[in-house]
Design a protein around this motif. Structure first.
Motif, mmCIF file in Angstrom:
data_model
loop_
_atom_site.group_PDB
_atom_site.id
_atom_site.type_symbol
_atom_site.label_atom_id
_atom_site.label_comp_id
_atom_site.label_asym_id
_atom_site.label_seq_id
_atom_site.Cartn_x
_atom_site.Cartn_y
_atom_site.Cartn_z
ATOM 1 N N HIS A 153 -25.984 -34.336 -70.602
ATOM 2 C CA HIS A 153 -25.210 -35.350 -69.867
ATOM 3 C C HIS A 153 -24.208 -34.641 -68.970
ATOM 4 C CE1 HIS A 153 -22.079 -38.473 -69.245
ATOM 5 N NE2 HIS A 153 -23.146 -39.266 -69.175
ATOM 6 N N SER A 155 -21.388 -35.546 -65.757
ATOM 7 C CA SER A 155 -20.681 -36.670 -65.147
ATOM 8 C C SER A 155 -19.536 -36.171 -64.282
ATOM 9 C CB SER A 155 -20.148 -37.626 -66.222
ATOM 10 O OG SER A 155 -19.311 -36.924 -67.128
ATOM 11 N N SER A 156 -19.121 -37.049 -63.341
ATOM 12 C CA SER A 156 -18.007 -36.765 -62.444
ATOM 13 C C SER A 156 -16.922 -37.807 -62.687
ATOM 14 C CB SER A 156 -18.458 -36.797 -60.977
ATOM 15 O OG SER A 156 -17.358 -36.570 -60.114
ATOM 16 N N TRP A 157 -15.652 -37.344 -62.746
ATOM 17 C CA TRP A 157 -14.541 -38.210 -63.109
ATOM 18 C C TRP A 157 -13.412 -38.084 -62.080
ATOM 19 C CZ3 TRP A 157 -14.304 -40.781 -68.059
ATOM 20 C CH2 TRP A 157 -15.433 -40.546 -68.863
ATOM 21 N N GLN A 162 -14.765 -42.582 -64.950
ATOM 22 C CA GLN A 162 -16.067 -41.989 -64.623
ATOM 23 C C GLN A 162 -16.625 -42.637 -63.360
ATOM 24 O OE1 GLN A 162 -18.961 -41.299 -67.828
ATOM 25 N NE2 GLN A 162 -20.522 -42.203 -66.496
ATOM 26 N N CYS A 164 -19.699 -41.297 -61.654
ATOM 27 C CA CYS A 164 -21.157 -41.268 -61.701
ATOM 28 C C CYS A 164 -21.588 -40.251 -62.743
ATOM 29 C CB CYS A 164 -21.744 -40.918 -60.323
ATOM 30 S SG CYS A 164 -20.958 -39.479 -59.546
ATOM 31 N N ALA A 165 -22.863 -40.316 -63.135
ATOM 32 C CA ALA A 165 -23.364 -39.445 -64.200
ATOM 33 C C ALA A 165 -24.837 -39.167 -63.981
ATOM 34 C CB ALA A 165 -23.138 -40.090 -65.562
ATOM 35 N N LEU A 185 -26.106 -37.279 -59.446
ATOM 36 C CA LEU A 185 -25.221 -38.145 -60.240
ATOM 37 C C LEU A 185 -25.066 -39.486 -59.520
ATOM 38 C CD1 LEU A 185 -22.362 -35.588 -61.065
ATOM 39 C CD2 LEU A 185 -24.477 -35.996 -62.311
ATOM 40 N N GLY A 187 -23.665 -43.781 -60.084
ATOM 41 C CA GLY A 187 -22.916 -44.670 -60.968
ATOM 42 C C GLY A 187 -22.124 -45.701 -60.220
#
Length: 262
Positions: A153, A155-157, A162, A164-165, A185, A187
């Motif tokens: 997994h 993801s970008s935060w 969050q 997108c992942a 990614l 989301g």
């Protein structure tokens, strides 16, 4: 009578004065009764007392048997502790030998490129994002390989939210190998209006903090030996200049941390 006859002088024709002198020297009590004869029952009683049966003595209570159960438990505990100590020493010795032979080093990761395919802010502060992240994985070990498994997994935060992942691809990384991966990614998230206003202000200033987090299940290979499955946890702190699709995104700061999760 015998005693009286012994004490009295013989009946001789002594003068009266001589008789008086003899009684003065050897007085005789006429009123004292004669000594009684010894009792006949006394020897009977004495013989009975001597022949009385001995008193019965109670037998001594038997001693309790030794506590074998407690001794068995103590022996079991001692053997268990001894086995555990031997196992710990054996594991420590094996780990030390493997460390000296293989000289393990931690892999290194970095986010080298970030391309924004979509970043829109809709009504109700809903953000839809699509990032294409280029990740470089380096294995500096001479005799250690890494199997990256399924179920990862990435993801970008932004500021704890969050955006997108996606997932890390499964592959094998050999000795002293550097692999460049492109991870997609996508989301959609809903943020507060204040957080969206802060994001727009940072985009105008060209300093937007982002975080890229990755959890990747792996198996490490020492020669022909494969260890049990573990997880690589990667945390990267980025600072980019923009999140728009019309311009190239420049990564101004890139710091990654890595640790194992057993």
């Amino acid at each position: 009578m015998l005693i009286k006859s012994l004490l009295l002088p013989p009946r001789t024709n002594l003068p009266q004065s001589a008789m008086a002198e003899y009684q003065r020297i050897h007085p005789v009590s006429v009123e004292s009764p004669p000594p009684s004869a010894p009792s006949v029952l006394s020897p009977v009683f004495s013989s009975r007392e001597k022949q009385a049966p001995p008193q019965r003595t109670l037998p001594a209570a038997p001693l309790p048997p030794p506590r074998r159960r407690r001794s068995c438990c103590c022996r079991c505990m001692c053997w268990t502790l001894l086995v555990l100590v031997v196992l710990v020493v054996a594991v420590a010795a094996t780990a030390g030998i493997l460390y000296l032979v293989f000289d393990p080093k931690l892999p290194k990761y970095s986010v080298d490129r970030l391309r924004i395919s979509n970043f829109t802010i809709g009504p109700n502060s809903t953000i839809t994002a699509t990032f294409n992240v280029t990740v470089t994985a380096r294995n500096p070990n001479k005799r250690i390989g890494i199997y990256y498994g399924d179920g990862s997994h990435l993801s970008s935060w932004y500021n704890g939210e969050q955006l997108c992942a996606g997932s890390f691809p499964a592959f094998y990384q050999g000795h002293r190998n550097t692999t460049v991966l492109n991870v997609l990614l996508t989301g959609e998230t809903q943020m507060g209006s204040e957080l969206v206003s802060e994001l727009l202000q940072q985009q105008q200033s060209g300093m937007i903090p982002l975080a890229v987090r990755g959890n990747v299940p792996v198996r490490v290979k020492f020669g022909r030996l494969r260890l049990r499955r573990t997880t690589f946890k990667v945390r990267c702190a980025l600072v980019v200049n923009s999140l728009t699709t019309s311009s190239d995104v420049s990564i101004r700061s890139n710091r990654c941390r890595f640790r194992l999760k057993f």
